[in-house]
Design an enzyme around this catalytic site. Structure first.
Site: not given
Ligand code: FAD
Ligand code: PHB
Length: 390
Positions: A72, A201, A293, A297, A385
């Site tokens: 995009h 948005y 979100p 980022k 962005y």
């Molecule tokens: P995570 O993806 O959270 O991975 C951490 C992992 O550690 C998980 O698999 C968990 O099960 C594991 N874990 C936790 N505790 C323990 C433990 N004690 N022992 C072993 N393993 C453990 N970002 C966006 O940019 N746009 C979005 O729309 C968006 N939507 C989101 C919706 C939700 C519900 C959430 C929670 C986050 C969202 N995010 C979004 C943020 C984005 O998904 C995260 O920034 C990203 O997943 C970060 O990756 P990570 O690997 O650091 O953490």
């Molecule tokens: C998504 O597609 O889940 C999405 C896209 C843009 C955002 C947040 C979530 O800023």
């Protein structure tokens, strides 16, 4: 069991780190609390910055993203019936984002770790970190009723906001900064064509709405809802009616609705914990910071943390150079704070803050007007962005 780097969490941060280390000949073990199927099934982020795309290619997990992801070069920012197209590529020298779901990315990362014989131990309970201030830290856990222990050189805390790693740091050694918003996002995934080829948005007096997508036949929509909202109170018809009410007229008229295949509420939070290094423990991704979100980022920041951390570990194992490890926290946090600022700004621009006095409402309107009339402001939005440089 002995490894070089013990990685807690098999989200994008943990899996990507283990893959980058493996490509450099460094051994790791990933411990994940949930089952692999659970982690692969989570619907989360969808927009990847160009530097994160490049990092994934370098890690050998870019092929499906490049074949099936959508590039995009613009987004729409709306307010009521006014809609503004923000050109991402023009002001940034051709940089673009890719629409590629975290779900797909996580599947590719699990698959490549499996193909390369990487140790990813899922359903690991009671993970505990030991000796993080010492040269030989270790991790204990329980899996299938059996106690396990991993001795290592370093521990990477990639276990998200609710993980154990950040909580293992002695109290008083970690500073935290937090802002919790009084609302969340209700997200719906539906097998319908996206309402528009680019993300919308939408700020509205009824609250924020976002139109996103995963592919030509899969749409992702979000609505701002009060904190504590139960998705069960939002049958599909109510969701679609409310979404239509918040979109500019042309988009509302073009919206194709259908049954939802996923519906959930995510709270909004801004959070930073630092420093991101404590002795032999390094925090990365959501374990150290959460952004609302709105700026897309969260996942991208996990990517830049892993870029810095993998490079630092590879340098240490390669030449004994400690500069990368010593500078990790400062480097990662500098980028995190800029992304916090941008995410907060986008959130403030587009959401309805019910407690806002009339003065603040007028400021919000003026912010949109300024953006609409200023190429410089649009370029600043685009620059953030597509992602600030690593
Ligand atoms: P995570 O993806 O959270 O991975 C951490 C992992 O550690 C998980 O698999 C968990 O099960 C594991 N874990 C936790 N505790 C323990 C433990 N004690 N022992 C072993 N393993 C453990 N970002 C966006 O940019 N746009 C979005 O729309 C968006 N939507 C989101 C919706 C939700 C519900 C959430 C929670 C986050 C969202 N995010 C979004 C943020 C984005 O998904 C995260 O920034 C990203 O997943 C970060 O990756 P990570 O690997 O650091 O953490
Ligand atoms: C998504 O597609 O889940 C999405 C896209 C843009 C955002 C947040 C979530 O800023």
């Amino acid at each position: 069991m002995r490894t070089q780097v013990a990685i807690i969490g098999a989200g994008p941060s943990g899996l990507l780190l283990s893959q980058l280390l493996d490509l450099a000949g460094i051994d790791s073990v990933v411990l994940e609390r949930q089952s692999r199927a659970h982690v692969e099934g989570r619907i989360r982020a969808g927009v990847l910055e160009d530097q994160f795309q490049a990092l994934l290619r370098r890690a050998g997990v870019g092929a499906r993203m490049d074949a099936e992801g959508q590039i995009h070069d613009g987004i729409a920012i709306a307010r009521g019936d006014r809609s503004l197209r923000i050109d991402l590529a023009g002001p940034t020298g051709g940089r673009r984002v890719c629409i590629w779901g975290q779900t797909e990315l996580t599947r590719d990362l699990f698959a490549v770790r499996e193909a390369r014989g990487g140790a990813v131990l899922d359903e690991a309970a009671d993970v505990a970190l030991h000796g993080i201030g010492e040269e030989r830290p270790w991790v204990t856990f329980r899996r299938g009723g059996v106690e396990g222990r991993i001795d290592c050189d370093f521990i990477a805390g990639c276990d998200g906001f609710h993980g154990v790693s950040r909580r293992s740091i002695a109290s008083g050694r970690l500073e935290t900064w937090e802002r919790v918003y009084p609302f969340g996002w209700l997200g719906v995934l539906s097998e319908t064509p996206p309402v528009s080829p680019e993300l919308i948005y939408a700020g509205h007096a009824r609250g924020f709405a976002l139109c996103s997508m995963r592919s030509a036949g899969l749409s992702r929509y979000y609505l701002q809802v009060p904190g504590g909202t139960d998705p069960g109170d939002w049958p599909d018809a109510r969701f679609w009616d409310e979404l239509r009410a918040r979109l500019p007229e042309a988009a509302a008229a073009a919206l194709v609705t259908g049954p939802s295949i996923e519906k959930s509420v995510a709270p909004l939070r801004s959070f930073v914990a630092g420093p991101m290094r404590h002795g032999r423990l390094f925090l990365a991704g959501d374990a150290a910071h959460i952004v609302p979100p709105t700026g897309a980022k969260g996942l991208n920041l996990a990517g830049s943390d892993i870029h810095y951390l993998s490079a630092a570990l590879i340098a240490w194992y390669g030449t004994g150079d400690t500069e990368g490890l010593e500078g990790y926290s400062e480097r990662a946090m500098a980028r995190v704070w800029k992304a916090q600022r941008f995410s907060w700004w986008m959130t403030r621009l587009l959401h309805r803050f019910s407690e806002d006095p009339p003065f603040d409402r007028r400021l919000q309107a003026a912010e949109f007007d300024f953006l609409a009339g200023s190429q410089a402001a649009q370029a600043a939005l685009a620059e953030n962005y597509v992602g600030l440089p690593y």
